[in-house]
Design an enzyme around this catalytic site. Structure first.
Site, short mmCIF file in Angstrom:
data_model
loop_
_atom_site.label_atom_id
_atom_site.label_comp_id
_atom_site.label_asym_id
_atom_site.label_seq_id
_atom_site.Cartn_x
_atom_site.Cartn_y
_atom_site.Cartn_z
N HIS A 35 0.88 -1.19 -0.03
CA HIS A 35 0.01 -0.04 -0.05
C HIS A 35 0.80 1.31 0.13
O HIS A 35 1.95 1.33 0.53
CB HIS A 35 -0.93 0.00 1.11
CG HIS A 35 -1.83 -1.24 1.41
ND1 HIS A 35 -2.91 -1.08 0.54
CD2 HIS A 35 -1.59 -2.34 1.94
CE1 HIS A 35 -3.62 -2.14 0.80
NE2 HIS A 35 -2.81 -3.16 1.57
N THR B 74 12.53 -8.70 4.42
CA THR B 74 12.24 -7.41 3.74
C THR B 74 13.15 -7.23 2.46
O THR B 74 12.65 -6.23 1.61
CB THR B 74 12.10 -6.00 4.62
OG1 THR B 74 13.72 -6.00 4.92
CG2 THR B 74 11.68 -6.24 5.93
N LYS B 75 14.13 -7.87 2.29
CA LYS B 75 14.92 -7.74 1.14
C LYS B 75 15.38 -9.00 0.93
O LYS B 75 15.25 -10.16 1.53
CB LYS B 75 16.49 -6.97 1.67
CG LYS B 75 16.15 -5.35 1.91
CD LYS B 75 17.28 -4.75 2.29
CE LYS B 75 17.26 -3.35 2.29
NZ LYS B 75 16.27 -2.55 2.86
N GLY C 200 8.72 -21.39 11.18
CA GLY C 200 7.66 -21.09 11.52
C GLY C 200 7.43 -19.61 11.60
O GLY C 200 8.41 -18.99 12.28
N SER D 38 12.75 -19.24 12.13
CA SER D 38 11.65 -18.58 12.68
C SER D 38 11.38 -17.56 13.11
O SER D 38 12.51 -16.67 13.84
CB SER D 38 11.31 -19.77 13.97
OG SER D 38 11.36 -21.18 13.26
#
Length: 195
Positions: free
Chosen positions: A114, A164-165, A141, A159
């Site tokens: 978004h 993000t990259k 997990g 886990s």
């Protein structure tokens, strides 16, 4: 003029409230509902539900219910795929998963994004970026994989990580944000070196 679906698939801003996209999501929800509510004895039927839903499936794969996705037709899985409980794939863009991939419980793959600025976000537009997971990957997990991420072959994501990259091949990576901790070496085979 491009449809909202074309815009979505090309990574451009689009309206998720478009009639065609809403119909596509509803169709996917019907199949997902059927899959999630089947008896444990209905393994063949559950597999057929997913074959109907996904863009590409191999002969051998398994997803433990419950499972959720937006469209299904943007998901491609490779051979010997396994996912534990509560897999969520927001597949507004293409999600490509290689061979011999294992996902722990509560893994989330989010292609949808978004706008950062509220004035644009409040106009109810979004965009989506593809996610690619290589071959022989193990994802622990409660891992979240964000839009536009590629994970290389033979990699392990620990886990609870938030990816993000991009993460390279042949590494162990963990954390929030997820970072590479070390290379995978031949020494990692020693404990499980089964004759």
């Amino acid at each position: 003029m491009q449809s909202e679906k074309d815009k979505m698939l090309s990574g451009k801003p689009y309206s998720p409230y478009d009639k065609q996209l809403a119909e596509d999501r509803f169709k996917a929800k019907e199949i997902v509902f059927k899959f999630n509510t089947r008896s444990p004895l209905e393994e063949k039927e559950k597999k057929q539900d997913l074959i109907q839903l996904f863009n590409k499936t191999p002969k051998r794969f398994y997803i433990e219910p419950p499972f959720r996705c937006d469209y299904g037709y943007n998901i491609e899985i490779g051979a010997n795929f396994f996912s534990n409980y509560n897999l969520v794939i927001l597949d507004c863009a293409k999600v490509t998963i290689g061979d011999n991939v294992m996902l722990g419980p509560n893994v989330a793959l989010y292609t949808a994004a978004h706008p950062i600025h509220h004035s644009i976000r409040n106009r109810l537009y979004e965009h989506a970026l593809p996610i690619t997971i290589g071959n022989n990957v193990w994802i622990g997990g409660n891992v979240v994989i964000n839009p536009g991420v590629t994970i290389g072959d033979n990699t392990v994501i620990g886990s609870g990580s938030v990816v993000t990259k991009d993460i390279t091949s042949n590494v162990v990576a963990v954390g929030n944000p997820c970072v590479v901790k070390r290379q995978i070496t031949q020494e990692d085979k020693v404990y499980f070196d089964i004759k």
